[in-house]
Design an enzyme around this catalytic site. Sequence first.
Site, PDB file in Angstrom:
ATOM      1  N   LYS A   1      -8.674 -28.960 -18.369  1.00 13.96           N
ATOM      2  CA  LYS A   1      -9.660 -27.887 -18.479  1.00 13.96           C
ATOM      3  C   LYS A   1     -10.797 -28.085 -17.460  1.00 13.96           C
ATOM      4  CE  LYS A   1      -8.757 -27.185 -23.458  1.00 13.96           C
ATOM      5  NZ  LYS A   1      -9.417 -27.159 -24.796  1.00 13.96           N
TER       6      LYS A   1
ATOM      7  N   PHE B   1     -16.858 -19.299 -32.414  1.00  8.37           N
ATOM      8  CA  PHE B   1     -16.983 -19.935 -31.091  1.00  8.37           C
ATOM      9  C   PHE B   1     -16.071 -19.310 -30.042  1.00  8.37           C
ATOM     10  CE2 PHE B   1     -14.054 -22.426 -33.766  1.00  8.37           C
ATOM     11  CZ  PHE B   1     -12.900 -22.414 -32.994  1.00  8.37           C
TER      12      PHE B   1
ATOM     13  N   ARG C   1       0.351 -34.975 -27.659  1.00  4.97           N
ATOM     14  CA  ARG C   1      -0.711 -34.709 -28.642  1.00  4.97           C
ATOM     15  C   ARG C   1      -1.362 -36.030 -29.061  1.00  4.97           C
ATOM     16  NH1 ARG C   1      -2.618 -29.417 -29.843  1.00  4.97           N
ATOM     17  NH2 ARG C   1      -3.242 -30.140 -31.885  1.00  4.97           N
TER      18      ARG C   1
ATOM     19  N   THR D   1      -8.597 -32.570 -31.953  1.00  3.38           N
ATOM     20  CA  THR D   1      -9.277 -31.434 -31.327  1.00  3.38           C
ATOM     21  C   THR D   1     -10.774 -31.694 -31.140  1.00  3.38           C
ATOM     22  OG1 THR D   1      -7.687 -29.997 -32.456  1.00  3.38           O
ATOM     23  CG2 THR D   1      -9.685 -28.948 -31.591  1.00  3.38           C
TER      24      THR D   1
ATOM     25  N   ARG E   1      -9.176 -37.269 -25.268  1.00  2.00           N
ATOM     26  CA  ARG E   1     -10.335 -36.512 -25.749  1.00  2.00           C
ATOM     27  C   ARG E   1     -11.430 -37.437 -26.271  1.00  2.00           C
ATOM     28  NH1 ARG E   1      -7.029 -31.732 -28.949  1.00  2.00           N
ATOM     29  NH2 ARG E   1      -6.927 -30.232 -27.240  1.00  2.00           N
TER      30      ARG E   1
ATOM     31  N   HIS F   1      -5.801 -29.446 -22.773  1.00  2.94           N
ATOM     32  CA  HIS F   1      -5.070 -28.684 -23.794  1.00  2.94           C
ATOM     33  C   HIS F   1      -3.648 -29.221 -23.845  1.00  2.94           C
ATOM     34  CE1 HIS F   1      -3.248 -25.405 -26.050  1.00  2.94           C
ATOM     35  NE2 HIS F   1      -2.272 -25.440 -25.167  1.00  2.94           N
TER      36      HIS F   1
END
Length: 167
Positions: A10, A58, A91, A97, A108, A125
């Site tokens: 991203k 959001f 993942r 998340t 992340r 993502h």
Amino acid sequence: MMQSVLILIKPDGLKKSLTGNILTRLSETKLEIVAAKIVRVSRELAVEHYKHLKDKPFFDELIKYLQGELHDRRKVMALVYWGKDAITKCRQLAGATNPEEADPTSIRGSYGRITTSGVYENAIHVSANEEDAEREIKLWFMPEEIIVDLYPIKEIMQEKRKLKCWD
Ligand code: DAT
Ligand code: MG
């Protein structure tokens, strides 16, 4: 199970110069990269990608985030990884998340943050399941941009279509 998965680096990941680090982390999976490109994300593409979240408070910020408007980097890097248990492996490496809840050694957890306006900036993502992966890969890539045949295709003749080619 052999799976394919859409990965997006991203705009925050690009702005923070994390492309190399993220690709290195993903290479631990030993999966195969079967497609990769840099994409300027239109509002339509971002809205379609995140349509399952369109009623969330959001959502507007999330669309701006994916389009790069929050980072002055109007691009993302899109990749398709393919191989055994590709979705689960990616993942797992990506982490939860919410970057504050993600395992600190995950991508992340290492690189994400929550902004003061509440956007989860989570650098990457990863498609959540096979159904999402198929929808997302077909949304972001044309069949010819992927070096293996992941899904059935059809061939159509198109006349009078304007194409850009090298002069
Ligand atoms: P994931 O990206 O892990 O598949 P998702 O599909 O539920 O998670 O959400 C997509 C993105 O939306 C996520 O990467 C960051 C943002 N997001 C999700 N939940 C959020 C929340 N409660 N507050 C702010 N941003 C959120
Ligand atoms: Mg998701």
